[in-house]
Design a protein around this motif. Sequence first.
Motif, PDB file in Angstrom:
ATOM      1  N   ASN A 171       0.838  -1.196   0.000  1.00  7.77           N
ATOM      2  CA  ASN A 171       0.000   0.000   0.000  1.00  7.77           C
ATOM      3  C   ASN A 171       0.873   1.246   0.000  1.00  7.77           C
ATOM      4  OD1 ASN A 171      -2.636  -0.983  -0.086  1.00  7.77           O
ATOM      5  ND2 ASN A 171      -2.631  -1.471   2.096  1.00  7.77           N
ATOM      6  N   MET A 172       0.668   2.098  -0.996  1.00  8.15           N
ATOM      7  CA  MET A 172       1.443   3.344  -1.102  1.00  8.15           C
ATOM      8  C   MET A 172       0.476   4.516  -1.036  1.00  8.15           C
ATOM      9  SD  MET A 172       4.199   4.232  -4.051  1.00  8.15           S
ATOM     10  CE  MET A 172       5.473   5.458  -3.775  1.00  8.15           C
ATOM     11  N   THR A 173       0.751   5.485  -0.193  1.00  6.71           N
ATOM     12  CA  THR A 173      -0.147   6.621  -0.019  1.00  6.71           C
ATOM     13  C   THR A 173       0.115   7.674  -1.087  1.00  6.71           C
ATOM     14  OG1 THR A 173      -0.221   6.245   2.363  1.00  6.71           O
ATOM     15  CG2 THR A 173      -0.953   8.394   1.570  1.00  6.71           C
ATOM     16  N   ALA A 174      -0.943   8.104  -1.753  1.00 11.76           N
ATOM     17  CA  ALA A 174      -0.850   9.156  -2.767  1.00 11.76           C
ATOM     18  C   ALA A 174      -2.116   9.988  -2.710  1.00 11.76           C
ATOM     19  CB  ALA A 174      -0.676   8.547  -4.154  1.00 11.76           C
ATOM     20  N   ASP A 175      -1.962  11.293  -2.605  1.00 14.98           N
ATOM     21  CA  ASP A 175      -3.111  12.210  -2.530  1.00 14.98           C
ATOM     22  C   ASP A 175      -4.076  11.815  -1.414  1.00 14.98           C
ATOM     23  OD1 ASP A 175      -2.099  13.659  -4.601  1.00 14.98           O
ATOM     24  OD2 ASP A 175      -3.361  12.742  -6.144  1.00 14.98           O
ATOM     25  N   GLY A 176      -3.532  11.346  -0.293  1.00 13.22           N
ATOM     26  CA  GLY A 176      -4.356  10.999   0.854  1.00 13.22           C
ATOM     27  C   GLY A 176      -5.044   9.664   0.756  1.00 13.22           C
ATOM     28  N   GLN A 177      -4.797   8.891  -0.310  1.00 13.19           N
ATOM     29  CA  GLN A 177      -5.427   7.586  -0.471  1.00 13.19           C
ATOM     30  C   GLN A 177      -4.362   6.510  -0.652  1.00 13.19           C
ATOM     31  OE1 GLN A 177      -8.106   7.996  -3.772  1.00 13.19           O
ATOM     32  NE2 GLN A 177      -9.669   9.044  -2.562  1.00 13.19           N
ATOM     33  N   ASP A 178      -4.741   5.276  -0.296  1.00 14.77           N
ATOM     34  CA  ASP A 178      -3.821   4.150  -0.438  1.00 14.77           C
ATOM     35  C   ASP A 178      -3.930   3.566  -1.838  1.00 14.77           C
ATOM     36  OD1 ASP A 178      -2.819   4.370   2.084  1.00 14.77           O
ATOM     37  OD2 ASP A 178      -4.185   2.885   2.974  1.00 14.77           O
ATOM     38  N   CYS A 179      -2.763   3.363  -2.476  1.00 19.07           N
ATOM     39  CA  CYS A 179      -2.699   2.716  -3.780  1.00 19.07           C
ATOM     40  C   CYS A 179      -1.971   1.385  -3.607  1.00 19.07           C
ATOM     41  CB  CYS A 179      -1.945   3.583  -4.790  1.00 19.07           C
ATOM     42  SG  CYS A 179      -2.703   5.178  -5.110  1.00 19.07           S
ATOM     43  N   LYS A 180      -2.616   0.290  -3.950  1.00 20.16           N
ATOM     44  CA  LYS A 180      -1.993  -1.028  -3.831  1.00 20.16           C
ATOM     45  C   LYS A 180      -1.171  -1.285  -5.089  1.00 20.16           C
ATOM     46  CE  LYS A 180      -4.333  -4.076  -1.616  1.00 20.16           C
ATOM     47  NZ  LYS A 180      -3.500  -4.215  -0.394  1.00 20.16           N
ATOM     48  N   LEU A 181       0.137  -1.466  -4.923  1.00 23.99           N
ATOM     49  CA  LEU A 181       1.039  -1.625  -6.049  1.00 23.99           C
ATOM     50  C   LEU A 181       0.929  -3.024  -6.657  1.00 23.99           C
ATOM     51  CD1 LEU A 181       4.279   0.122  -4.700  1.00 23.99           C
ATOM     52  CD2 LEU A 181       2.378   1.125  -5.977  1.00 23.99           C
ATOM     53  N   ASN A 182       0.783  -3.070  -7.963  1.00 29.51           N
ATOM     54  CA  ASN A 182       0.833  -4.320  -8.719  1.00 29.51           C
ATOM     55  C   ASN A 182       2.079  -4.270  -9.594  1.00 29.51           C
ATOM     56  OD1 ASN A 182      -1.673  -5.159  -7.671  1.00 29.51           O
ATOM     57  ND2 ASN A 182      -2.755  -3.941  -9.206  1.00 29.51           N
TER      58      ASN A 182
END
Length: 653
Positions: free
Chosen positions: A103-114
């Motif tokens: 999980n990577m935080t970007a613009d206040g939201q979590d992005c799950k890296l694939n």
Amino acid sequence: MAAPMTKTKLSKSEKKINKKLNRSQQLIFKQDKIETKTVASNVLCVYNGGLDVGVCQESVYKLFKEYGEINEIIMIPQKAYCFVCYQNEKDSERACDALTGHNMTADGQDCKLNIFYVSQVPPSIGPTSTIPPGLILLKDFISEEKEDELLKYVEWDEGTEQDFKLRKVKHYGYEFNYAVNSVDPIKPLVQGIPDVCHGFLHKAKDLSVINYIPDQLTISQYQPGQGILSHADTVGAFKDGIMLLSLGSQVLMEFRHPKGEHLSLLLPPRSLLVMTGESRYIWSHGITPRKTDIIPSEDGQFTPTKRGIHTSFTFRKLAINKGSVENSVSSDHDGKEAICLPHTEEEARTLEQQHVHQVYEEIADHFSSTRHSPWPQIVDFLKEQPPGSIMADIGCGNGKYLGINKMIYSIGSDRSFGLVKICQQRCFEALVSDVLSIPLRCNICDVCICIAVIHHLSTKERRFGAVQELLRILRPGGKVLIYVWALEQERHKVKSKYLKQQKYLKQQKNGNSVNSDKESPQNVILENVSATDKSSTVESNPTSQTLQECGQLSLEDGHQNYETGNKNINIHVNRTEFKDQDMFVPWQLRNNHGNNDKKPKDCNIEVAPTYHRFYHVFKQGELEELCTLAGNCDIVKSYYDQGNWCVILQKIS
């Protein structure tokens, strides 16, 4: 008897990760034709780690540097993924195993890296297997010794070159003016093409890759990480066949077609690239500012290759000379050379470059001073757009429509550098671009206007392409308003404002003398009050009568003809009915907007320079026919507005 093999059962979280991986792989293949692979390589594609989801390059670097030495991280505009290039495969494999599902935080939201390995990369960062038509690449065209000689010849002393943000530039033969993308053929530089170049230039001519010896050279030096924006080389100023000799480091050059096709070509050191035909006139080319190019190796793996200092020698041959420049801007044509309607794409580009693009650069300030009153029906169209809409004004001129509706976001574009500069001085968002290649992504605009632009295109195919390009940038359901100049300047027995401004011309036709100093030919200038920005014709041309009296200009049936012939383009007399659909319309500079030292022979009056702009005026129904041919749109409304045919189109899908 051996025990039966059993499959390792995946946990719920592992199944979820695999499902998202598969979906990400399908998305990038569908969108960008990027294929993935199961075998480890030193190039990772990180989905949900790109600029389009708000992830910055610094964040990616901090996360991935823990697993090995990184050559470069390549972020691609408007994409949800990026590429991480490690020096070796082991580090790449460790990062892939450890960070997939992170999980990577970007613009206040979590992005799950694939994360996955790729067997293909976008053309912007790796070479493609095909090249644009008309392109010639000769590898090892010169020797290493000659390369060293050329690099030593160029001395980048302070003050002897143009130092741009992304490169250094030196010129030989003629100075290239980047403000108008052309040269002044009557002002050659002291130093011509260096003698050190003559040998391989004659070699290229002997090999028939070019049919001339160049007379203009631009040398550019790019440090690692520098490049040049995508552009099409000037059409009218130079002949077909532009040569580019690459020295020092390899570099990846990108080519883009107006319809969206994107190809990349690796230029090795000492190679000669020749752009001819379609690759010269239709495709744009550029170098993305980047420190690394991803090059496929012989075993099918990708190798991130660092750029060094790249130096290019670009050779051109002028297609214009002192005489042709004067003829293209002066009302004093001698009739020796006919200017005909174009039959090829190359001829069309050349005509428009000389009689549209270059003219508007010359008259930009004066033109802008006559464009201050928005047209009511265009204003109504803009004001009825919902708040928050994104509006593009393609061919915005001086930007008089950009500030009409304060509740929408407006951006303008125009082919004229001078007019865009005026927009920017007025604090409007505007950029330089061509209506046939608008640098906006598909389906981005809610609304678009294109006022008095398409009638400057010299073939039906190019006018058709312009309508398609306007529809491309519209979202489904979005609307575009198009205005073009009408052949019919009198409708229902009512003359357009353009024809109403002909008091002076009536006096000329009837032979009435003009005694008042206020109305003498050298003083009479009629204001431009026609309907459109660039379709609005221009000052009444008192020069025409003055030159006629001096015996230098003949008028017949309201036109001056360059040479007898059905396909030749005539010069229209301002404020009169149109007798041709394709014509040159004069624009005479006011005395305070141009050079006043040009006087006709044997005349004792001052005459400001007159420029001739190409127009194709539309007959009734022609614009609707063109839009119907473009497809993917409904004609919401078509109407006539003060000498212009107008349509409102709504994009279907």
